[in-house]
Structure formats: C-alpha cells, structure tokens
Design a protein around this motif. Structure first.
Motif, PDB file in Angstrom:
ATOM      1  N   GLU A 216       0.830  -1.203   0.000  1.00 57.60           N
ATOM      2  CA  GLU A 216       0.000   0.000   0.000  1.00 57.60           C
ATOM      3  C   GLU A 216       0.866   1.255   0.000  1.00 57.60           C
ATOM      4  O   GLU A 216       0.585   2.222  -0.720  1.00 57.60           O
ATOM      5  CB  GLU A 216      -0.929  -0.003   1.210  1.00 57.60           C
ATOM      6  CG  GLU A 216      -2.030  -1.037   1.132  1.00 57.60           C
ATOM      7  CD  GLU A 216      -3.084  -0.836   2.198  1.00 57.60           C
ATOM      8  OE1 GLU A 216      -3.238   0.315   2.663  1.00 57.60           O
ATOM      9  OE2 GLU A 216      -3.744  -1.813   2.559  1.00 57.60           O
ATOM     10  N   LEU A 217       1.914   1.247   0.811  1.00 57.04           N
ATOM     11  CA  LEU A 217       2.823   2.392   0.823  1.00 57.04           C
ATOM     12  C   LEU A 217       3.488   2.580  -0.535  1.00 57.04           C
ATOM     13  O   LEU A 217       3.610   3.705  -1.031  1.00 57.04           O
ATOM     14  CB  LEU A 217       3.886   2.202   1.899  1.00 57.04           C
ATOM     15  CG  LEU A 217       3.497   2.538   3.339  1.00 57.04           C
ATOM     16  CD1 LEU A 217       4.631   2.180   4.281  1.00 57.04           C
ATOM     17  CD2 LEU A 217       3.143   4.009   3.471  1.00 57.04           C
ATOM     18  N   ALA A 218       3.921   1.481  -1.136  1.00 56.83           N
ATOM     19  CA  ALA A 218       4.568   1.571  -2.447  1.00 56.83           C
ATOM     20  C   ALA A 218       3.609   2.148  -3.477  1.00 56.83           C
ATOM     21  O   ALA A 218       4.002   2.969  -4.325  1.00 56.83           O
ATOM     22  CB  ALA A 218       5.047   0.186  -2.884  1.00 56.83           C
ATOM     23  N   GLY A 219       2.343   1.733  -3.417  1.00 54.64           N
ATOM     24  CA  GLY A 219       1.356   2.262  -4.344  1.00 54.64           C
ATOM     25  C   GLY A 219       1.142   3.750  -4.161  1.00 54.64           C
ATOM     26  O   GLY A 219       1.007   4.497  -5.141  1.00 54.64           O
ATOM     27  N   GLU A 220       1.131   4.209  -2.922  1.00 52.17           N
ATOM     28  CA  GLU A 220       0.951   5.632  -2.659  1.00 52.17           C
ATOM     29  C   GLU A 220       2.145   6.441  -3.157  1.00 52.17           C
ATOM     30  O   GLU A 220       1.985   7.546  -3.684  1.00 52.17           O
ATOM     31  CB  GLU A 220       0.728   5.857  -1.166  1.00 52.17           C
ATOM     32  CG  GLU A 220      -0.600   5.302  -0.677  1.00 52.17           C
ATOM     33  CD  GLU A 220      -0.833   5.556   0.796  1.00 52.17           C
ATOM     34  OE1 GLU A 220      -0.008   6.272   1.401  1.00 52.17           O
ATOM     35  OE2 GLU A 220      -1.825   5.057   1.333  1.00 52.17           O
ATOM     36  N   ILE A 221       3.334   5.883  -2.990  1.00 48.90           N
ATOM     37  CA  ILE A 221       4.524   6.590  -3.469  1.00 48.90           C
ATOM     38  C   ILE A 221       4.500   6.693  -4.989  1.00 48.90           C
ATOM     39  O   ILE A 221       4.765   7.753  -5.568  1.00 48.90           O
ATOM     40  CB  ILE A 221       5.795   5.867  -2.992  1.00 48.90           C
ATOM     41  CG1 ILE A 221       5.944   6.016  -1.478  1.00 48.90           C
ATOM     42  CG2 ILE A 221       7.031   6.422  -3.697  1.00 48.90           C
ATOM     43  CD1 ILE A 221       7.060   5.190  -0.892  1.00 48.90           C
ATOM     44  N   ARG A 222       4.165   5.591  -5.651  1.00 49.49           N
ATOM     45  CA  ARG A 222       4.124   5.605  -7.121  1.00 49.49           C
ATOM     46  C   ARG A 222       3.068   6.575  -7.634  1.00 49.49           C
ATOM     47  O   ARG A 222       3.241   7.213  -8.669  1.00 49.49           O
ATOM     48  CB  ARG A 222       3.848   4.199  -7.648  1.00 49.49           C
ATOM     49  CG  ARG A 222       5.029   3.252  -7.536  1.00 49.49           C
ATOM     50  CD  ARG A 222       4.803   2.002  -8.362  1.00 49.49           C
ATOM     51  NE  ARG A 222       3.687   1.217  -7.854  1.00 49.49           N
ATOM     52  CZ  ARG A 222       3.800   0.241  -6.955  1.00 49.49           C
ATOM     53  NH1 ARG A 222       4.995  -0.056  -6.452  1.00 49.49           N
ATOM     54  NH2 ARG A 222       2.745  -0.438  -6.560  1.00 49.49           N
ATOM     55  N   ALA A 223       1.964   6.682  -6.894  1.00 48.76           N
ATOM     56  CA  ALA A 223       0.883   7.568  -7.319  1.00 48.76           C
ATOM     57  C   ALA A 223       1.127   9.006  -6.899  1.00 48.76           C
ATOM     58  O   ALA A 223       0.349   9.898  -7.239  1.00 48.76           O
ATOM     59  CB  ALA A 223      -0.443   7.075  -6.745  1.00 48.76           C
TER      60      ALA A 223
END
Length: 241
Positions: A216-223
């Motif tokens: 989830e954190l990785a997705g937020e960073i990418r977005a």
C-alpha cells in the motif's frame, strides 16, 4: 541455576546471566540489560546530536534481534526480503529499535550495538520492564523529533513492549507512526499458553500483513499520494499509533 560470569573486553564488563541456543543449537550468551549502560546512552546521543539521517519517503522501524549484526539474524533476513521485494532501496530507511535504543540500520556494527545479547521477553522483574519502557519511550521520542522532517511516512513492525513504547512516543511527539501487525491480527494469533503469547513477527499472518502494508505504501509513493494513511477510508492497512 547457571552461575553468572563477567565478560571483559569491548567496553565495560558485562554479566552473562544465561546461555540460550539458537535454532541451530549454537550457544548465545545473554547479558544483563543493555539499556541501563552508559555506552548505549552515549551512542544514542551521538545519533541524536551528530549523526545525519538522509531523507527518505518511508522510515521503517524494526525491532532489534538477539543475533548480531541485526541484518544477519533469521528474522531480519526475512523482513528485508519482503521489504526489498516491494520497495525500492531509495524509498526507505530502516531504523532498529528496542533494548538497543533507536539505531539507524547502517550503524548496526557500531559499538556497542554489535556487542550485546539480551532478551527482554525473558525478564520477569517488573522493575526492569518498567525501566525499559521509560527509557525506550525517551529514546524513541528523541529520534522521532530529530527525524520529524526526514520521512513522509513511518511504519513500525512490532508487538509487545516495543509496540507499547512506540505508541507512547508517537502520541507524545504528535508524529504519526503506522503500526503492523494490526490489533485484530495480534488478537487472532494470541496464545495464552505460549511463553510469548503474541508469538513471533515471523509468523505467517503477521508477515502477510507486513507485505500488504508495504504494498500500500509503495502504491501511494508511485501515485504521488501524500495523504495520511488513515485518511483512506477503504484501506485495510496499518493501525496508527
């Protein structure tokens, strides 16, 4: 009862209070509590007062381990495999905390962090456990304040006394730290008949939540999403301290 002995060299003398075995049958000498010792406070003050922590998107707080250096312990090898399978190295910074104090992972071989073995879970003296909590809250507060602008997200993977210390330090500083595993998962895996009722952070249910939280954190960073984690009502991720 095993007779206590004194180990000299590599700093002030230390008492060996117990000898345990790792999973391969190798003996590990357990010393007296490190958090009382001056060299741990001196090292902590160096980190707080002089050491420069490079900015990262995520600060990952992992509990210390009996085997040193921490990165070579079986549990930390597992944690790091999961982290590296989800996050880019440039996105995160690992911080070790617990009976050692609060230590940037790249300093794991600095004295005295490689020169002690201690297991808080075996401590039966409530005074020692209270002292650990008081000292660790103080050290976590200092590190959180020092790195207030260093990380955009903070995630602590911890249970038991380490988790309680992190919760109090987060509340005292007003700096949000997301917690994994979740309280419902801890309750589900809790076994009152075990010596350590909350189990091990290497247990599959905990590990699965850790991976999901990192994803989830990785997705937020990418977005490019800088919204606080708790601001997403549909998410099933970490609780916040």
């Amino acid at each position: 009862m095993q007779e206590e002995r004194i180990v000299r060299g590599g700093g002030a003398p230390r008492r060996v209070v117990e000898v345990v075995q790792d999973r391969h049958g190798n003996p590990i000498e357990i010393f007296d509590p490190p958090f009382y010792r001056n060299e741990f406070e001196d090292a902590y003050r160096f980190i707080i007062d002089d050491y420069v922590v490079a900015p990262r998107e995520i600060g990952l707080f992992l509990p210390c381990a009996v085997r040193k250096p921490y990165s070579q312990s079986p549990s930390h090898k597992l944690f790091r495999r999961i982290i590296d399978g989800v996050l880019a190295p440039a996105d995160y910074h690992i911080v070790i905390f617990g009976t050692c104090g609060t230590v940037p992972a790249e300093l794991e071989c600095m004295y005295p962090y490689r020169n002690y073995h201690y297991m808080l879970g075996k401590a039966t003296d409530e005074r020692i456990r209270r002292d650990f909590h008081r000292i660790e809250v103080y050290r976590l507060k200092g590190y959180l304040e020092k790195t207030r602008e260093t990380y955009r997200h903070r995630l602590a993977y911890c249970i038991g006394p380490f988790r309680k210390a992190m919760v109090e330090a987060s509340k005292a500083t007003g700096i949000a730290v997301d917690l994994l595993p979740s309280d419902p998962m801890i309750e589900r895996l809790y076994d009152i008949d075990c010596p350590f009722p909350e189990g091990s952070l290497s247990m599959q249910g905990y590990i699965d939540e850790f991976r999901e939280g990192l994803e989830e954190l990785a997705g937020e960073i990418r977005a490019g999403d800088t919204t606080a984690l708790e601001g997403c009502p549909e998410r099933r991720g970490p609780a916040r301290a």
